[in-house]
Design a protein around this motif. Structure first.
Motif, PDB file in Angstrom:
ATOM      1  N   SER A  25      49.752  90.881 158.131  1.00  0.00           N
ATOM      2  CA  SER A  25      49.552  89.913 159.228  1.00  0.00           C
ATOM      3  C   SER A  25      48.098  89.470 159.311  1.00  0.00           C
ATOM      4  O   SER A  25      47.447  89.571 160.358  1.00  0.00           O
ATOM      5  N   MET A  26      47.582  88.989 158.213  1.00  0.00           N
ATOM      6  CA  MET A  26      46.174  88.590 158.154  1.00  0.00           C
ATOM      7  C   MET A  26      45.919  87.370 159.047  1.00  0.00           C
ATOM      8  O   MET A  26      46.720  86.428 159.075  1.00  0.00           O
ATOM      9  N   SER A  73      55.117  87.629 155.949  1.00  0.00           N
ATOM     10  CA  SER A  73      55.876  88.718 156.558  1.00  0.00           C
ATOM     11  C   SER A  73      57.040  88.128 157.343  1.00  0.00           C
ATOM     12  O   SER A  73      57.185  86.910 157.465  1.00  0.00           O
ATOM     13  N   SER A  74      57.869  88.975 157.914  1.00  0.00           N
ATOM     14  CA  SER A  74      59.058  88.505 158.631  1.00  0.00           C
ATOM     15  C   SER A  74      58.720  87.688 159.871  1.00  0.00           C
ATOM     16  O   SER A  74      59.530  86.888 160.338  1.00  0.00           O
ATOM     17  N   ASP A  75      57.498  87.867 160.428  1.00  0.00           N
ATOM     18  CA  ASP A  75      57.116  87.104 161.619  1.00  0.00           C
ATOM     19  C   ASP A  75      56.313  85.855 161.288  1.00  0.00           C
ATOM     20  O   ASP A  75      55.750  85.212 162.168  1.00  0.00           O
ATOM     21  N   TYR A 463      59.643  80.434 160.473  1.00  0.00           N
ATOM     22  CA  TYR A 463      60.113  81.744 160.023  1.00  0.00           C
ATOM     23  C   TYR A 463      61.254  82.189 160.950  1.00  0.00           C
ATOM     24  O   TYR A 463      61.508  81.591 161.998  1.00  0.00           O
ATOM     25  N   GLY A 464      61.938  83.242 160.544  1.00  0.00           N
ATOM     26  CA  GLY A 464      62.918  83.888 161.411  1.00  0.00           C
ATOM     27  C   GLY A 464      64.076  83.013 161.833  1.00  0.00           C
ATOM     28  O   GLY A 464      64.486  83.060 163.007  1.00  0.00           O
ATOM     29  N   ALA A 465      64.645  82.220 160.931  1.00  0.00           N
ATOM     30  CA  ALA A 465      65.765  81.351 161.287  1.00  0.00           C
ATOM     31  C   ALA A 465      67.063  82.152 161.392  1.00  0.00           C
ATOM     32  O   ALA A 465      67.280  83.113 160.644  1.00  0.00           O
TER      33      ALA A 465
END
Length: 542
Positions: A25-26, A73-75, A463-465
């Motif tokens: 999560s940069m 990432s996933s987020d 993201y996260g659809a």
């Protein structure tokens, strides 16, 4: 591909470097530096174009090719960033970058979440076959610090044996470009009848400074090309060492400054590459080299930029797709851009195949939205395509920095606010809806920045659809910001303060008569001296 090292008969082997940033999560900002120059700050979401512009804005870089790959990432935050840089050449854009280049440096001090940084050579650059670039190290030393100047002399050999080119004063604080320009502008003792030591023929690398030891170093690399003016100064590519013309000091002449010229690499070229007159001067017998030069017809080949042809069935880095035609409506339009409602394969140097996806797929139909005025709301449109859309679909989005920054700390040091309000969100598509608009609050930061970039921009990452896929080639959109701040600046891009009004009342008493001063005696000797430096024997620097 990038990781393939291929030699070109005319240009040699391009130097390729890879920058790897890894973490979790940069966020924040990072930048690159090369040969003593630093780029602007960049976002973890930086695109190929962002990094390309940042690098080519440096006066130490001529032409490069750039590819950026992010791992999300996933987020929707960035866990990995790979930046691939290839040093290339275009005639007239200097420096030319032949041979091995110093490694680019990555500054991640303001990038949170990063745990691993590495820069490495993928391919170490080499000049064309049978050509060796002359390299010389100039070391200016002393015990008073880096506040002097030096003038260098370029001695001719071969055709121009006995000729001397003298540079202007070069400050020991000079940049690599300033040293290059000084050498290229050297004035020759007899004019040399149209001879010019072009900046095409050399590149200077700043080899570091040591303020405590009062030492600065430059590596001068000369680039020989067939039949060039540069070779008229050489014997088969071997150039005499540079010499010190004069040095000047700013400490009253009390410090002896030592200047050392060390030949690191002796240059060489085939006899067939030499101008005929230079070949005659270089060959001791005067016969064999002239015959070789007469037998081989040598031409100068310019290295030109890659030509991107839309519609030739071979996708290049300048094209989003290439389906082999210049027709609109088939997924890849006449400008080789993917059309709304389609997905296309994106393999380089291959034919793109485009289709309307069956499964619901979310994407940005355009790369950049706006620009919108700061102090207003910016917006971007998320599109939905697919033939099998029967239920509600949701997708999350993250607002992130690109060339605009969300916080005061990340923005310019004299700003009054960040550039935007980084509020993430979620969009919902009901059956039958194909577009949703999202909004981002843009802030007035009190800093004029249009001279730095035409329009700052922030990134929106999908993201996260749920109930749909996300097109990973079009999952990032950008919102542009138009700067409305005043253009008058004092420091950096800070606003000019409004001056206070002058007092309206007159002074209570007239000023006294102006005092008179008697000048002191003029010194007989100037405090500045010009001393011909003594060049000592070369030494190896640790």
């Amino acid at each position: 591909g990038f990781y393939t090292c291929e030699r070109n008969d005319e240009a040699g082997l391009n130097d390729k470097q890879a920058i790897f940033l890894r973490g979790s999560s940069m966020s924040g900002k990072w930048r690159l530096s090369f040969n003593g120059r630093e780029t602007v700050w960049l976002s973890p979401y930086a695109t190929d174009g962002d990094v390309l512009i940042a690098l080519t804005d440096l006066d130490t870089i001529g032409t490069v090719l750039v590819t950026c790959n992010q791992t999300f990432s996933s987020d929707g935050t960035v866990d990995g960033l790979d930046v691939l840089v290839e040093f290339d050449r275009v005639t007239g854009t200097n420096p030319q970058h032949y041979g091995s280049m110093p490694l680019i440096m990555a500054d991640t001090a303001h990038l949170s979440g990063v745990t691993y940084t590495k820069v490495t050579h993928v391919c170490t650059g080499e000049p064309r076959a049978n050509f060796v670039c002359e390299e010389q190290l100039v070391t200016v030393g002393g015990d008073y610090g880096l506040n002097g100047s030096v003038a260098l002399t370029v001695d001719g050999n071969g055709t121009f044996a006995g000729e001397r080119g003298h540079t202007a004063w070069i400050a020991t604080s000079a940049t690599a470009l300033e040293v290059t320009e000084a050498l290229a502008a050297a004035r020759w003792s007899s004019g040399t009848h149209g001879f010019e030591l072009s900046a095409d023929y050399l590149e200077v690398f700043h080899n570091g400074s040591d303020s405590e030891a009062g030492r600065v170093q430059w590596v001068v690399r000369f680039y020989p090309t067939a039949n060039s003016d540069l070779l008229k100064l050489t014997v088969l590519g071997d150039l005499p060492p540079l010499r010190v013309n004069n040095t000047i000091y700013t400490d009253g002449g009390t410090t002896k400054r030592e200047v050392v010229i060390t030949e690191l690499v002796k240059g060489s070229v085939p006899a067939s590459a030499m101008p005929v007159s230079a070949t005659e001067a270089a060959a001791e017998s005067g016969e064999q080299a002239v015959e070789e030069a007469a037998e081989v017809e040598t031409t100068t080949a310019d290295v030109v930029a890659v030509v991107h042809v839309c519609g030739d069935s071979s996708r290049t880095t300048a094209e989003a797709c290439d389906d082999g035609n210049a027709v609109d409506g088939d997924g890849c339009n006449r400008n080789c851009t993917v059309e709304a409602g389609f997905v296309c394969t994106t393999d380089l140097l291959d034919l793109s195949e485009c289709k309307v996806p069956v499964e619901p797929t979310l994407y940005f139909a355009q790369t950049t939205f706006g620009p919108f005025k700061e102090g207003s709301n910016g917006s971007a449109i998320v599109s939905l395509m697919g033939t099998n859309i029967t239920s509600e679909i949701t997708v999350k989005y993250r607002i992130a920095a690109s060339s605009a920054y969300p916080t005061l700390l990340q923005n310019d040091y004299c700003a009054t606010a960040g550039d935007f309000n980084a509020t993430d969100g979620e969009l919902t598509f009901s059956p039958g809806e194909s577009e949703q608009e999202l909004f981002v609050q843009l802030l007035e930061d009190g800093v004029w920045e249009q001279t730095l970039v035409e329009n700052e921009k922030l990134a929106v990452v999908l993201y996260g659809a749920t109930g749909a896929d996300i097109d990973e080639t079009r999952n990032i959109g950008y919102i542009g910001i138009t700067d409305l701040d005043h253009k008058n600046v004092t420091i950096g891009y800070c606003l000019t303060p409004v001056p206070t009004a002058a007092p309206s009342s007159a002074p209570s008493a007239p000023p006294s008569a102006a005092p008179t001063f008697e000048p002191t005696a003029v010194p007989t000797d100037s405090p500045y001296t010009v001393t011909l430096a003594t060049v000592t024997s070369p030494f190896v620097l640790s």
